[in-house]
Design a protein around this motif. Structure first.
Motif, short mmCIF file in Angstrom:
data_model
loop_
_atom_site.label_atom_id
_atom_site.label_comp_id
_atom_site.label_asym_id
_atom_site.label_seq_id
_atom_site.Cartn_x
_atom_site.Cartn_y
_atom_site.Cartn_z
N CYS A 252 0.84 -1.18 0.00
CA CYS A 252 0.00 0.00 0.00
C CYS A 252 0.88 1.24 0.00
N TYR A 253 0.60 2.19 -0.91
CA TYR A 253 1.41 3.39 -1.05
C TYR A 253 0.59 4.61 -0.66
N ALA A 254 1.25 5.55 0.05
CA ALA A 254 0.62 6.84 0.36
C ALA A 254 1.70 7.79 0.87
N ASP A 279 -3.25 0.43 11.51
CA ASP A 279 -2.43 1.64 11.68
C ASP A 279 -2.32 2.46 10.41
N LEU A 280 -3.41 2.49 9.62
CA LEU A 280 -3.43 3.38 8.46
C LEU A 280 -3.84 4.78 8.90
N LYS A 281 -3.27 5.80 8.29
CA LYS A 281 -3.51 7.18 8.70
C LYS A 281 -4.88 7.66 8.25
N TYR A 286 -5.00 5.53 -0.03
CA TYR A 286 -3.96 4.53 -0.26
C TYR A 286 -4.22 3.82 -1.59
N THR A 287 -3.15 3.61 -2.34
CA THR A 287 -3.18 2.76 -3.54
C THR A 287 -2.50 1.44 -3.18
N CYS A 288 -3.22 0.35 -3.32
CA CYS A 288 -2.71 -0.94 -2.85
C CYS A 288 -2.63 -1.94 -4.02
N GLU A 289 -1.77 -2.92 -3.82
CA GLU A 289 -1.60 -4.02 -4.77
C GLU A 289 -1.58 -5.32 -3.98
N PHE A 302 -6.08 -1.96 -6.11
CA PHE A 302 -7.31 -1.48 -5.47
C PHE A 302 -6.96 -0.28 -4.60
N SER A 303 -7.99 0.48 -4.20
CA SER A 303 -7.79 1.73 -3.46
C SER A 303 -8.50 1.66 -2.12
#
Length: 597
Positions: A252-254, A279-281, A286-289, A302-303
């Motif tokens: 997950c990227y952010a 623990d996501l902000k 978030y862009t996830c794979e 997915f997002s």
């Protein structure tokens, strides 16, 4: 005079359909089994015959190499022109309309193809047969088929409309590129227009067998996200048990931060699995794979959007002066909204009719690999010295030169090559120039080939001046390579770092072509190990948990999409063909020498 021209033109117009139909056959012509005696005697029944390895052994007295099948140099002269060489001295143009047709192949791991073509009008009366060669691009795989007419055949021009077919080529690897070459026989010397080539790709595993049967191409199709505050539960479908995939990973990227999650489902689960993202902000997109934990696995995008939690209302009672305008504003907004909704029902229906497949395609069209940044501590590009042996002919030297051009243009590296610095080489001398470049370069790459073991004899009195000069250049290049080998051995004995030195072979060479002293350093096979070479030059890690190095066109499949890469691929292909031809010639000379008393 003009009346004569009109009459001739009308006569030609009437005669053309008759000429075009003469002897034309709609069905494709496939090879038949014939004996060599039938072909050599010129019997009409030997119309279009396949030549086998047993036929070659019977006619010439030796077996050909398995890869070359029934193909031999100058097949017309060897098999037909024994009694009358003149039948193999005419010029014939290259075939036209070369096509590749896929046949049904029950083996799920390979493809089968048949090649078809039409003969050219030019020289068709002297046509004696065809030779069809199939070679894997960038590899050693090669197959060859030979087809001959009987020696007395003289085809009319109308037969240029006939379609000829090869025998099936079996066992082609899926997802690979091949080059097929159809050669018209005979092939006189100094004639360059006798063949036609075509490059094609075999089917991918997913195209032939379906996505659910291909480990590399499989990816989760169904991903469901459920949120509870900052905790997120992701559910996805598992791979079929037949693929043997036991673990997965998620990224997950952010805001420049990557979160990696290792996923190992319970073996009892057969269809779906759920995992937690904690623990996501808050207030972050978030862009996830998600993908199978396999090399080069396709990833599903997915997002996730983490909402702010709703705050509890204050216990302090606001004053009437504040509440009254607020209530009036809310009432006015409600009336206005109701009016807009009543006037525009069509717009609301259109919004609800959006096709969700469009959103799915947009999400799956994103990047499939994590992009790793380049290190910024190097202010200047690394300097690479490329050394090689010139004993393997001009085609090998051309491949080395094209490799240097590609590395300098597309791999952020300054390349030093003796072919590009003739003036300094003449001023300093070959050995002095190479010694200076070895000291000043950050890396030294030795392209190993069979010629490294060749020691030219400069003292042959029958050699010409040009041959002596070429042999001396080969001797000089081999001496430089041996000097590098000594440097590597001394550095190893002193316990020094050997990362400055590298060895590589093109795919037409063998691992045994790498000298013993250079086996102490990193060695690569080009172009399959192109990312490894890039990683070595720039100190970039190829892999890290959940990601790997992905740089545009720096891969075995992608480099040929660039002009310099296409030139390099062509040079490697030509050098491979030249190398195999030299080996075949050497084998034939050895066998002939053994037969000579």
């Amino acid at each position: 005079m003009w009346r004569v021209a009109v009459v001739l033109s009308l006569f030609a117009a009437l005669a053309r359909p008759l000429w075009a139909q003469d002897g034309v056959t709609a069905a494709a012509i496939t090879p038949q089994d014939c004996s060599l005696d039938c072909i050599q005697q010129g019997e009409p029944s030997c119309e279009y015959c396949r030549i086998t390895r047993s036929d070659i052994k019977e006619a010439l007295g030796f077996n050909t190499i398995d890869a070359f099948g029934s193909c031999v140099p100058y097949p017309c002269l060897e098999l037909i022109g024994g009694k009358d060489p003149n039948v193999c001295q005419h010029y014939v143009q290259a075939p036209d309309d070369v096509t590749v047709e896929f046949l049904h192949e029950p083996n799920p791991l390979s493809d089968t193809v048949v090649v078809s073509w039409k003969p050219s009008y030019y020289g068709i009366a002297f046509l004696r047969g065809f030779q069809v060669t199939l070679q894997a691009l960038g590899g050693f795989s090669i197959a060859c088929q030979l087809f001959l007419f009987h020696r007395n055949v003289s085809l009319p021009a109308s037969h240029a409309q006939r379609v000829y077919k090869s025998d099936p080529f079996l066992g082609l690897s899926l997802g690979s590129q091949y080059a097929v070459t159809v050669m018209a026989l005979p092939v006189p010397e100094e004639w360059e227009k006798f063949y036609q080539s075509k490059i094609f790709s075999t089917q991918s595993c997913a195209e032939k067998n379906g996505l659910e049967r291909c480990k590399k191409d499989w990816y989760p199709k169904h991903v469901e996200v459920q949120q509870n505050g900052s905790a997120v539960t992701v559910t996805f479908n598992l791979a079929p048990p037949s693929l043997g995939i036991r673990s997965y990973f998620s990224l997950c990227y952010a805001n420049g931060i990557t979160r990696y999650t290792d996923i190992t489902p319970n073996p009892k689960n057969k269809t779906h699995h759920s995992y937690q993202l904690n623990d996501l902000k808050e207030g972050t997109n978030y862009t996830c794979e998600i993908a199978a934990n396999e090399m080069d696995a396709v990833r599903k995008m997915f997002s996730i959007h983490i909402m702010h939690p709703q705050r509890e209302s204050s216990s302090v009672t606001p004053s009437l002066a504040v509440m009254l305008p607020l209530c009036l504003a809310i009432v006015a907004i409600g009336i206005l909204s109701a009016a807009l909704i009543r006037k525009r029902p069509t717009l609301r229906i259109k919004k609800l009719a959006i096709n969700p497949d469009i959103i799915k395609q947009h999400e799956e069209a994103g990047p499939q690999q994590e992009v790793l940044s380049m290190p910024e501590n190097r202010l200047t590009p690394p300097q690479l010295l490329i050394c090689y042996s010139a004993c393997d002919g001009p085609a090998h030297v051309k491949a080395v030169m094209q490799l240097g051009a590609f590395i300098q243009q597309h791999m952020a590296t300054k390349v030093c090559l003796d072919l590009w610095d003739s003036l300094s080489l003449a001023e300093e001398g070959s050995m002095a120039w190479h010694c200076r470049q070895i000291r000043e370069s950050d890396f030294v790459l030795v392209i190993c080939s069979q010629g490294l073991s060749h020691r030219p004899a400069l003292s042959d009195p029958e050699q010409s001046d040009e041959d002596e000069e070429a042999d001396f250049g080969s001797y000089s290049s081999n001496a430089v390579v041996r000097l590098i080998g000594e440097e590597v051995g001394q550095a190893k004995a002193r316990g020094q770092d050997l990362s400055k030195y590298m060895a590589a072979i093109f795919q037409y060479s063998e691992e045994t072509d790498i000298p013993t002293e250079l086996r102490l350093v990193s060695h690569y096979t080009l172009m399959a190990d192109l990312p490894l070479l890039f990683s070595h030059l720039h100190g970039v890690a190829l892999h890290r948990p959940g990601g790997y190095l992905k740089i545009n066109y720096i891969s075995e499949e992608g480099f040929a999409k660039l002009p310099a890469g296409a030139a390099l691929q062509c040079a490697i292909h030509e050098a491979g063909m030249a190398m195999r031809a030299r080996k075949q010639h050497a084998v034939e000379r050895g066998e002939l020498a053994a037969l000579t008393p």
